[in-house]
Scaffold this motif. Structure first.
Motif, PDB file in Angstrom:
ATOM      1  N   LEU A  48       0.782  -1.226   0.002  1.00  0.00           N
ATOM      2  CA  LEU A  48      -0.110  -0.001   0.295  1.00  0.00           C
ATOM      3  C   LEU A  48       0.655   1.372   0.007  1.00  0.00           C
ATOM      4  O   LEU A  48       0.609   2.133  -0.710  1.00  0.00           O
ATOM      5  N   LEU A  49       2.001   1.177   0.726  1.00  0.00           N
ATOM      6  CA  LEU A  49       3.029   2.461   0.930  1.00  0.00           C
ATOM      7  C   LEU A  49       3.554   2.602  -0.554  1.00  0.00           C
ATOM      8  O   LEU A  49       3.814   3.832  -0.947  1.00  0.00           O
ATOM      9  N   ASN A  50       3.913   1.421  -1.095  1.00  0.00           N
ATOM     10  CA  ASN A  50       4.826   1.420  -2.525  1.00  0.00           C
ATOM     11  C   ASN A  50       3.669   2.058  -3.688  1.00  0.00           C
ATOM     12  O   ASN A  50       4.244   2.991  -4.370  1.00  0.00           O
ATOM     13  N   ASP A  51       2.385   1.403  -3.468  1.00  0.00           N
ATOM     14  CA  ASP A  51       1.518   2.155  -4.574  1.00  0.00           C
ATOM     15  C   ASP A  51       1.407   3.616  -4.246  1.00  0.00           C
ATOM     16  O   ASP A  51       1.090   4.590  -5.184  1.00  0.00           O
ATOM     17  N   GLU A  52       1.163   3.920  -2.923  1.00  0.00           N
ATOM     18  CA  GLU A  52       0.944   5.530  -2.655  1.00  0.00           C
ATOM     19  C   GLU A  52       2.033   6.329  -3.185  1.00  0.00           C
ATOM     20  O   GLU A  52       1.846   7.542  -3.590  1.00  0.00           O
ATOM     21  N   ALA A  53       3.155   6.034  -2.918  1.00  0.00           N
ATOM     22  CA  ALA A  53       4.350   6.608  -2.975  1.00  0.00           C
ATOM     23  C   ALA A  53       4.542   6.825  -4.542  1.00  0.00           C
ATOM     24  O   ALA A  53       4.799   8.003  -5.342  1.00  0.00           O
ATOM     25  N   LEU A  54       4.364   5.737  -5.293  1.00  0.00           N
ATOM     26  CA  LEU A  54       4.294   5.725  -6.831  1.00  0.00           C
ATOM     27  C   LEU A  54       3.444   6.672  -7.527  1.00  0.00           C
ATOM     28  O   LEU A  54       3.744   7.579  -8.208  1.00  0.00           O
ATOM     29  N   ARG A  82       8.967   5.397  -1.512  1.00  0.00           N
ATOM     30  CA  ARG A  82       8.427   5.088  -0.284  1.00  0.00           C
ATOM     31  C   ARG A  82       9.173   5.672   1.080  1.00  0.00           C
ATOM     32  O   ARG A  82       8.779   5.984   1.973  1.00  0.00           O
ATOM     33  N   GLN A  83      10.546   5.557   0.975  1.00  0.00           N
ATOM     34  CA  GLN A  83      11.335   6.318   1.934  1.00  0.00           C
ATOM     35  C   GLN A  83      10.792   7.783   2.219  1.00  0.00           C
ATOM     36  O   GLN A  83      10.775   8.219   3.470  1.00  0.00           O
ATOM     37  N   GLU A  84      10.784   8.512   1.138  1.00  0.00           N
ATOM     38  CA  GLU A  84      10.351  10.013   1.177  1.00  0.00           C
ATOM     39  C   GLU A  84       9.037  10.224   1.954  1.00  0.00           C
ATOM     40  O   GLU A  84       8.807  10.840   2.666  1.00  0.00           O
ATOM     41  N   LEU A  85       8.001   9.124   1.292  1.00  0.00           N
ATOM     42  CA  LEU A  85       6.714   9.137   1.923  1.00  0.00           C
ATOM     43  C   LEU A  85       6.693   8.946   3.442  1.00  0.00           C
ATOM     44  O   LEU A  85       6.147   9.742   4.174  1.00  0.00           O
ATOM     45  N   ASN A 107      -1.955  14.959  14.034  1.00  0.00           N
ATOM     46  CA  ASN A 107      -3.147  15.373  13.359  1.00  0.00           C
ATOM     47  C   ASN A 107      -3.166  16.367  12.276  1.00  0.00           C
ATOM     48  O   ASN A 107      -3.850  17.090  12.083  1.00  0.00           O
ATOM     49  N   GLN A 108      -1.886  16.587  11.478  1.00  0.00           N
ATOM     50  CA  GLN A 108      -1.659  17.379  10.455  1.00  0.00           C
ATOM     51  C   GLN A 108      -1.471  16.517   9.291  1.00  0.00           C
ATOM     52  O   GLN A 108      -0.562  15.521   9.633  1.00  0.00           O
ATOM     53  N   PRO A 109      -1.639  16.790   8.256  1.00  0.00           N
ATOM     54  CA  PRO A 109      -1.569  15.910   6.996  1.00  0.00           C
ATOM     55  C   PRO A 109       0.202  15.963   6.714  1.00  0.00           C
ATOM     56  O   PRO A 109       0.587  17.002   6.999  1.00  0.00           O
ATOM     57  N   ALA A 110       0.331  15.046   6.103  1.00  0.00           N
ATOM     58  CA  ALA A 110       2.041  14.873   5.813  1.00  0.00           C
ATOM     59  C   ALA A 110       2.104  15.829   4.756  1.00  0.00           C
ATOM     60  O   ALA A 110       1.509  15.992   3.607  1.00  0.00           O
ATOM     61  N   PRO A 111       3.330  16.443   4.609  1.00  0.00           N
ATOM     62  CA  PRO A 111       3.548  17.388   3.384  1.00  0.00           C
ATOM     63  C   PRO A 111       4.158  16.389   2.229  1.00  0.00           C
ATOM     64  O   PRO A 111       5.412  16.571   1.864  1.00  0.00           O
ATOM     65  N   VAL A 112       3.289  15.924   1.685  1.00  0.00           N
ATOM     66  CA  VAL A 112       3.554  15.016   0.404  1.00  0.00           C
ATOM     67  C   VAL A 112       3.030  15.354  -0.894  1.00  0.00           C
ATOM     68  O   VAL A 112       1.761  15.912  -0.643  1.00  0.00           O
TER      69      VAL A 112
END
Length: 102
Positions: free
Chosen positions: A23-29, A35-38, A48-53
């Motif tokens: 799932l993490l691989n798919d989202e990062a792609l 995946r490391q950056e994600l 409680n804050q969204p990740a800055p991605v």
């Protein structure tokens, strides 16, 4: 740990199931990052804050005839099948790929 001049970041190990990793691989792609950056963005974000991605960038397929023609040309070159026989098959496949999931 004593201070030292590290040239590499500190390593943090995380244990995940294969499904979680996939799932993490798919989202990062989808976001165009590793995946490391994600994971780094998610870990370093405030509670409680969204990740800055980066936002997920959807793929846009052509609405015109050019995508059908390119697909027919590619298949007919590779498999030596006349384009006239391929058109209904390619159209059905492209329509199925663009259809909304039920």
């Amino acid at each position: 740990m004593p201070d030292c001049n590290r040239t590499y970041p500190v390593r943090v190990d995380v244990r995940l199931t294969e499904e979680e990793r996939d799932l993490l691989n798919d989202e990062a792609l989808k976001r165009g990052i590793t995946r490391q950056e994600l994971l780094r963005a998610r870990v370093l974000s405030e509670a409680n804050q969204p990740a800055p991605v980066p936002e997920i960038k959807p793929k846009h397929y052509s609405k015109g005839r050019d995508s059908i023609d390119r697909a027919i040309d590619a298949v007919s070159r590779r498999y030596d099948v006349p384009a006239k026989q391929l058109e209904p098959l390619v159209c059905t496949i492209i329509c199925a790929l663009n259809a909304e999931p039920k």
